[in-house]
Design a protein around this motif. Structure first.
Motif, PDB file in Angstrom:
ATOM      1  N   GLY A  38       0.693  -1.262  -0.073  1.00 29.97           N
ATOM      2  CA  GLY A  38       0.073   0.179  -0.056  1.00 29.97           C
ATOM      3  C   GLY A  38       0.970   1.792  -0.680  1.00 29.97           C
ATOM      4  N   ARG A  39       1.946   1.538   0.054  1.00 30.78           N
ATOM      5  CA  ARG A  39       2.637   2.148  -0.501  1.00 30.78           C
ATOM      6  C   ARG A  39       2.442   3.803  -1.663  1.00 30.78           C
ATOM      7  N   ILE A  40       1.865   4.251  -1.301  1.00 30.23           N
ATOM      8  CA  ILE A  40       1.749   5.489  -2.010  1.00 30.23           C
ATOM      9  C   ILE A  40       2.558   5.928  -3.261  1.00 30.23           C
ATOM     10  N   ALA A  41       2.419   6.019  -4.371  1.00 26.97           N
ATOM     11  CA  ALA A  41       3.154   5.736  -5.790  1.00 26.97           C
ATOM     12  C   ALA A  41       2.987   7.693  -6.429  1.00 26.97           C
ATOM     13  N   LEU A  42       4.307   8.230  -5.840  1.00 32.44           N
ATOM     14  CA  LEU A  42       4.207   9.714  -6.474  1.00 32.44           C
ATOM     15  C   LEU A  42       4.663   9.697  -7.715  1.00 32.44           C
ATOM     16  N   SER A  43       4.167  10.741  -9.356  1.00 37.29           N
ATOM     17  CA  SER A  43       4.870  10.801 -10.383  1.00 37.29           C
ATOM     18  C   SER A  43       6.048  12.040 -10.345  1.00 37.29           C
ATOM     19  N   VAL A  44       6.684  12.034 -10.995  1.00 30.53           N
ATOM     20  CA  VAL A  44       8.111  12.580 -11.366  1.00 30.53           C
ATOM     21  C   VAL A  44       8.002  12.922 -12.491  1.00 30.53           C
ATOM     22  N   ALA A  45       8.197  13.792 -13.044  1.00 31.52           N
ATOM     23  CA  ALA A  45       8.997  14.534 -14.444  1.00 31.52           C
ATOM     24  C   ALA A  45       9.761  15.212 -14.916  1.00 31.52           C
ATOM     25  N   ALA A  46      10.329  15.358 -15.681  1.00 36.17           N
ATOM     26  CA  ALA A  46      11.580  16.119 -15.922  1.00 36.17           C
ATOM     27  C   ALA A  46      12.053  15.789 -17.554  1.00 36.17           C
ATOM     28  N   ASP A  47      12.824  16.229 -18.061  1.00 33.04           N
ATOM     29  CA  ASP A  47      13.793  16.640 -19.127  1.00 33.04           C
ATOM     30  C   ASP A  47      14.682  15.641 -19.438  1.00 33.04           C
ATOM     31  N   ARG A  48      15.687  16.213 -18.442  1.00 31.09           N
ATOM     32  CA  ARG A  48      16.770  15.682 -18.611  1.00 31.09           C
ATOM     33  C   ARG A  48      17.304  13.955 -17.645  1.00 31.09           C
ATOM     34  N   GLU A  49      18.277  13.382 -18.343  1.00 33.54           N
ATOM     35  CA  GLU A  49      18.067  11.947 -16.982  1.00 33.54           C
ATOM     36  C   GLU A  49      18.309  12.256 -16.464  1.00 33.54           C
ATOM     37  N   THR A  50      19.239  13.007 -16.113  1.00 34.13           N
ATOM     38  CA  THR A  50      19.787  13.516 -14.414  1.00 34.13           C
ATOM     39  C   THR A  50      19.027  14.516 -13.688  1.00 34.13           C
ATOM     40  N   ASP A  51      18.740  14.891 -13.965  1.00 34.92           N
ATOM     41  CA  ASP A  51      17.431  15.381 -13.615  1.00 34.92           C
ATOM     42  C   ASP A  51      16.024  14.111 -12.870  1.00 34.92           C
ATOM     43  N   ARG A  52      15.708  13.382 -13.774  1.00 36.29           N
ATOM     44  CA  ARG A  52      15.267  12.602 -13.683  1.00 36.29           C
ATOM     45  C   ARG A  52      15.857  11.748 -12.840  1.00 36.29           C
ATOM     46  N   THR A  53      16.929  11.129 -12.418  1.00 35.73           N
ATOM     47  CA  THR A  53      17.334   9.912 -12.121  1.00 35.73           C
ATOM     48  C   THR A  53      17.510  10.590 -10.761  1.00 35.73           C
ATOM     49  N   VAL A  54      17.536  11.800 -10.457  1.00 32.38           N
ATOM     50  CA  VAL A  54      17.912  12.545  -8.809  1.00 32.38           C
ATOM     51  C   VAL A  54      16.518  13.206  -8.129  1.00 32.38           C
ATOM     52  N   GLY A  55      15.423  13.225  -8.898  1.00 30.73           N
ATOM     53  CA  GLY A  55      13.405  13.753  -8.668  1.00 30.73           C
ATOM     54  C   GLY A  55      13.408  11.937  -8.002  1.00 30.73           C
ATOM     55  N   LEU A  56      13.780  11.309  -8.834  1.00 29.08           N
ATOM     56  CA  LEU A  56      12.930   9.801  -8.124  1.00 29.08           C
ATOM     57  C   LEU A  56      13.428   9.230  -6.975  1.00 29.08           C
ATOM     58  N   ALA A  57      15.212   9.594  -6.689  1.00 31.41           N
ATOM     59  CA  ALA A  57      15.856   8.489  -6.162  1.00 31.41           C
ATOM     60  C   ALA A  57      15.322   9.666  -4.547  1.00 31.41           C
TER      61      ALA A  57
END
Length: 248
Positions: A144-163
């Motif tokens: 039941g862990r809640i999931a949150l959306s992460v959006a980004a254009d740069r792959e490095t940004d996306r990786t950091v945001g997800l982590a």
């Protein structure tokens, strides 16, 4: 990581606590000065600093302020190196932010923010209510862990945001580019509905851009009628029930 957080409001204060507790070096600022940041916001190790200091020697800056205030932060953000990751948690609410013609005409909120700051951003933590964010974190792998959306254009940004989303106690879901991040804006099926990872893809896919503003404004009217002061966010139980009824 070295993280600067601008804003210690509903979402910002939980970000300070969670990211500090996860082992990150966190400093936080607001528009009124470090002395106005409550001591309990810093009880996991965060440090209160001035707005000028919050962007100095950091890997990540998280903006947790009303959307209308973001253009005023552009001079501060301009001091960051190109490699720094900027994450925006804001949402557009006309009753609070004033009418923004470009967004009213259909521009995606996060693209409007990126234009005002003059750099790429990550959109994260904008799709959860503040009470759910403060109380419903769970360890990785928990049922039941809640999931949150992460959006980004740069792959490095996306990786950091997800982590970093994972570090705050929620499953991070890659929701694609900023151009698609309207699917996590107010009024969308994934917005403040506290969905699990297996539920989130369908919620994103079924979002209808034309219906979001009306649904958002209906929710605001109901919350204002219930709470009355225009500043208090609803508790998680009421907020999630309302969002699921209106958005899904």
């Amino acid at each position: 990581m070295k993280i600067g957080i601008m804003g210690a409001g509903h979402i910002g204060k939980t970000l300070v606590r969670r990211l500090s507790a996860a082992g990150h070096d966190v400093k936080v600022a607001n528009s009124r000065g470090p002395d106005t940041i409550a001591a309990d916001v810093l009880d996991s190790g965060g440090r209160a600093v001035s707005a000028a200091e919050v962007v100095v020697d950091v890997d990540v800056v998280i903006l947790s302020v009303p959307l209308a205030r973001i253009p005023g932060l552009a001079p501060l953000i301009a001091r960051l190196p190109a490699s720094a990751v900027v994450i925006d948690t804001s949402n557009y609410y006309p009753h609070r932010d004033g009418r923004i013609d470009a967004i009213e005409a259909g521009q995606v909120e996060s693209l409007w923010v990126a234009e005002r700051l003059g750099r790429p951003i990550v959109k994260a933590w904008n799709s959860i209510g503040s009470d759910s964010f403060a109380r419903k974190e769970k360890p990785q792998g928990a049922v039941g862990r809640i999931a949150l959306s992460v959006a980004a254009d740069r792959e490095t940004d996306r990786t950091v945001g997800l982590a970093l989303v994972e570090d705050t106690g929620f499953d991070a879901f890659d929701a694609g580019t900023l151009a698609e991040s309207w699917r996590q804006q107010p009024g969308a099926p994934c917005y403040c509905t506290d969905l699990a990872r297996e539920e989130l893809p369908a919620a994103l896919a079924t979002a209808d851009a034309a219906r979001l503003p009306r649904r958002r404004d209906l929710a605001v009217a109901v919350i204002q009628e219930r709470v009355g002061d225009g500043k208090t966010n609803p508790d998680a139980e009421f907020g999630v029930r309302l969002s699921r009824a209106l958005y899904m």
